[in-house]
Design a protein around this motif. Structure first.
Motif, PDB file in Angstrom:
ATOM      1  N   MET A  32      33.230  31.757  43.706  1.00 42.91           N
ATOM      2  CA  MET A  32      34.586  32.194  44.002  1.00 42.91           C
ATOM      3  C   MET A  32      34.895  31.953  45.471  1.00 42.91           C
ATOM      4  O   MET A  32      34.102  32.275  46.345  1.00 42.91           O
ATOM      5  CB  MET A  32      34.747  33.689  43.696  1.00 42.91           C
ATOM      6  CG  MET A  32      36.138  34.213  43.952  1.00 42.91           C
ATOM      7  SD  MET A  32      36.278  35.949  43.479  1.00 42.91           S
ATOM      8  CE  MET A  32      35.177  36.712  44.684  1.00 42.91           C
ATOM      9  N   LYS A  33      36.066  31.402  45.767  1.00 46.60           N
ATOM     10  CA  LYS A  33      36.449  31.159  47.137  1.00 46.60           C
ATOM     11  C   LYS A  33      36.676  32.493  47.861  1.00 46.60           C
ATOM     12  O   LYS A  33      37.278  33.405  47.319  1.00 46.60           O
ATOM     13  CB  LYS A  33      37.733  30.327  47.184  1.00 46.60           C
ATOM     14  CG  LYS A  33      37.582  28.923  46.611  1.00 46.60           C
ATOM     15  CD  LYS A  33      38.885  28.179  46.683  1.00 46.60           C
ATOM     16  CE  LYS A  33      38.744  26.774  46.096  1.00 46.60           C
ATOM     17  NZ  LYS A  33      40.029  26.044  46.140  1.00 46.60           N
ATOM     18  N   ASN A  34      36.200  32.567  49.075  1.00 42.64           N
ATOM     19  CA  ASN A  34      36.354  33.786  49.864  1.00 42.64           C
ATOM     20  C   ASN A  34      36.532  33.375  51.316  1.00 42.64           C
ATOM     21  O   ASN A  34      35.582  33.292  52.079  1.00 42.64           O
ATOM     22  CB  ASN A  34      35.125  34.685  49.694  1.00 42.64           C
ATOM     23  CG  ASN A  34      35.395  36.100  50.186  1.00 42.64           C
ATOM     24  OD1 ASN A  34      36.041  36.290  51.213  1.00 42.64           O
ATOM     25  ND2 ASN A  34      34.893  37.069  49.443  1.00 42.64           N
TER      26      ASN A  34
ATOM     27  N   PRO B 103      34.981  41.139  48.042  1.00 45.68           N
ATOM     28  CA  PRO B 103      36.232  41.317  47.303  1.00 45.68           C
ATOM     29  C   PRO B 103      36.287  42.607  46.488  1.00 45.68           C
ATOM     30  O   PRO B 103      37.313  42.915  45.896  1.00 45.68           O
ATOM     31  CB  PRO B 103      36.264  40.086  46.394  1.00 45.68           C
ATOM     32  CG  PRO B 103      34.827  39.760  46.165  1.00 45.68           C
ATOM     33  CD  PRO B 103      34.140  40.083  47.462  1.00 45.68           C
ATOM     34  N   VAL B 104      35.188  43.352  46.471  1.00 44.33           N
ATOM     35  CA  VAL B 104      35.188  44.623  45.733  1.00 44.33           C
ATOM     36  C   VAL B 104      35.575  45.771  46.662  1.00 44.33           C
ATOM     37  O   VAL B 104      36.571  46.452  46.440  1.00 44.33           O
ATOM     38  CB  VAL B 104      33.810  44.891  45.099  1.00 44.33           C
ATOM     39  CG1 VAL B 104      33.824  46.243  44.376  1.00 44.33           C
ATOM     40  CG2 VAL B 104      33.456  43.787  44.111  1.00 44.33           C
TER      41      VAL B 104
ATOM     42  N   PRO C 190      22.823  35.308  47.838  1.00 37.07           N
ATOM     43  CA  PRO C 190      23.646  34.523  46.908  1.00 37.07           C
ATOM     44  C   PRO C 190      24.688  35.348  46.158  1.00 37.07           C
ATOM     45  O   PRO C 190      25.344  34.830  45.259  1.00 37.07           O
ATOM     46  CB  PRO C 190      22.604  33.964  45.923  1.00 37.07           C
ATOM     47  CG  PRO C 190      21.587  35.062  45.846  1.00 37.07           C
ATOM     48  CD  PRO C 190      21.492  35.604  47.250  1.00 37.07           C
ATOM     49  N   HIS C 191      24.826  36.615  46.504  1.00 36.77           N
ATOM     50  CA  HIS C 191      25.801  37.470  45.835  1.00 36.77           C
ATOM     51  C   HIS C 191      27.218  37.148  46.294  1.00 36.77           C
ATOM     52  O   HIS C 191      27.430  36.630  47.395  1.00 36.77           O
ATOM     53  CB  HIS C 191      25.495  38.941  46.108  1.00 36.77           C
ATOM     54  CG  HIS C 191      24.060  39.285  45.879  1.00 36.77           C
ATOM     55  ND1 HIS C 191      23.477  39.246  44.621  1.00 36.77           N
ATOM     56  CD2 HIS C 191      23.066  39.644  46.738  1.00 36.77           C
ATOM     57  CE1 HIS C 191      22.206  39.584  44.715  1.00 36.77           C
ATOM     58  NE2 HIS C 191      21.924  39.827  45.994  1.00 36.77           N
TER      59      HIS C 191
ATOM     60  N   GLY D   7      27.893  38.633  40.728  1.00 40.57           N
ATOM     61  CA  GLY D   7      29.282  38.214  40.828  1.00 40.57           C
ATOM     62  C   GLY D   7      30.210  39.399  41.020  1.00 40.57           C
ATOM     63  O   GLY D   7      29.973  40.487  40.489  1.00 40.57           O
ATOM     64  N   ALA D   8      31.280  39.197  41.774  1.00 46.22           N
ATOM     65  CA  ALA D   8      32.243  40.268  42.015  1.00 46.22           C
ATOM     66  C   ALA D   8      32.940  40.681  40.722  1.00 46.22           C
ATOM     67  O   ALA D   8      33.147  41.871  40.456  1.00 46.22           O
ATOM     68  CB  ALA D   8      33.274  39.812  43.046  1.00 46.22           C
ATOM     69  N   ILE D   9      33.304  39.714  39.896  1.00 43.13           N
ATOM     70  CA  ILE D   9      33.971  40.013  38.634  1.00 43.13           C
ATOM     71  C   ILE D   9      33.008  40.732  37.699  1.00 43.13           C
ATOM     72  O   ILE D   9      33.388  41.680  37.003  1.00 43.13           O
ATOM     73  CB  ILE D   9      34.489  38.718  37.978  1.00 43.13           C
ATOM     74  CG1 ILE D   9      35.573  38.096  38.859  1.00 43.13           C
ATOM     75  CG2 ILE D   9      35.035  38.989  36.586  1.00 43.13           C
ATOM     76  CD1 ILE D   9      36.057  36.753  38.377  1.00 43.13           C
TER      77      ILE D   9
END
Length: 220
Positions: free
Chosen positions: A1-3, A9-10, A19-20, A70-72
């Motif tokens: 995911m682009k950041n 993002p959470v 790698p998270h 992953g954030a999602i």
């Protein structure tokens, strides 16, 4: 995911920790509350008795530690999936409105050959159905009609597809019952494309801000 800002993002507080896709704080908060420790203790106990325990949590976290959290995945599986509905289905109604917003933003290709108007009308009818404004019989008719429009193969039993995401919005309680407990895994499996990750995060925060904030603010 682009950041672009390299911020989690959470929680929106700390830099992500590769790698998270989330910060180290959110990673440890998730891992400590996942039940992994209990699963490991149970495996050790059984091992001392000469038995083997295969536990999905142990396998899942081995994969996460290798490839990153992953954030999602964190929001969907460890925050929102823990919330229980009530008799009035208020939580589910919020999920349906989340899906309605997602449908409006997603590329039309996912639901071809349906038109934008047909898609939006069906999504709104789904909201109306769960609000009690549309009877079950009418909902069934609209569902069957949309199945024909999007040419969904009702006999298909393999991987989920985007059309499932749309059609699930108007499922009756009987049909929705099983998927209810697999909610995030199933709906995200329909539309997993990485370039949609920012949209998932945006919509999660829009519709479930209070739940995410409560998790972030909760002391470990």
């Amino acid at each position: 995911m682009k950041n672009k800002n390299n911020i989690c993002p959470v929680c929106g507080k700390y830099p992500i920790y590769p790698p998270h896709e989330v910060c180290l704080d959110c990673y440890w908060r998730t891992k400590n509350n996942s039940g992994l420790d209990e699963a490991l203790k149970e495996r050790e106990k059984l091992a001392s008795e000469g038995r083997v325990l295969h536990h999905h949590l142990i396998d899942d976290w081995h994969n996460i530690d290798m490839n990153g959290l992953g954030a999602i995945q964190l929001i969907g599986e460890y925050i929102l999936d823990k919330i229980e509905d009530d008799e009035k289905h208020l939580w589910h109604k919020r999920r349906i409105r989340f899906m309605q917003d997602m449908v409006k933003e997603l590329d039309m290709k996912y639901f071809a050959p349906a038109t934008r108007q047909q898609i939006d009308d069906f999504a709104q009818a789904s909201v109306d159905f769960w609000d009690g404004k549309i009877a079950i019989q009418e909902a069934r008719e609209r569902h069957l009609s949309m199945c024909k429009i999007v040419q969904k193969d009702i006999m298909k039993s393999s991987d989920w597809e985007p059309k499932d995401f749309l059609l699930w919005m108007m499922e009756t309680e009987e049909v929705f019952g099983w998927m209810w407990y697999q909610w995030f895994e199933c709906i995200h499996a329909c539309i997993p494309d990485k370039y949609n990750d920012e949209l998932w995060i945006k919509m999660f925060h829009k519709h479930f801000h209070d739940e995410i904030k409560a998790w972030v603010d909760k002391l470990i």
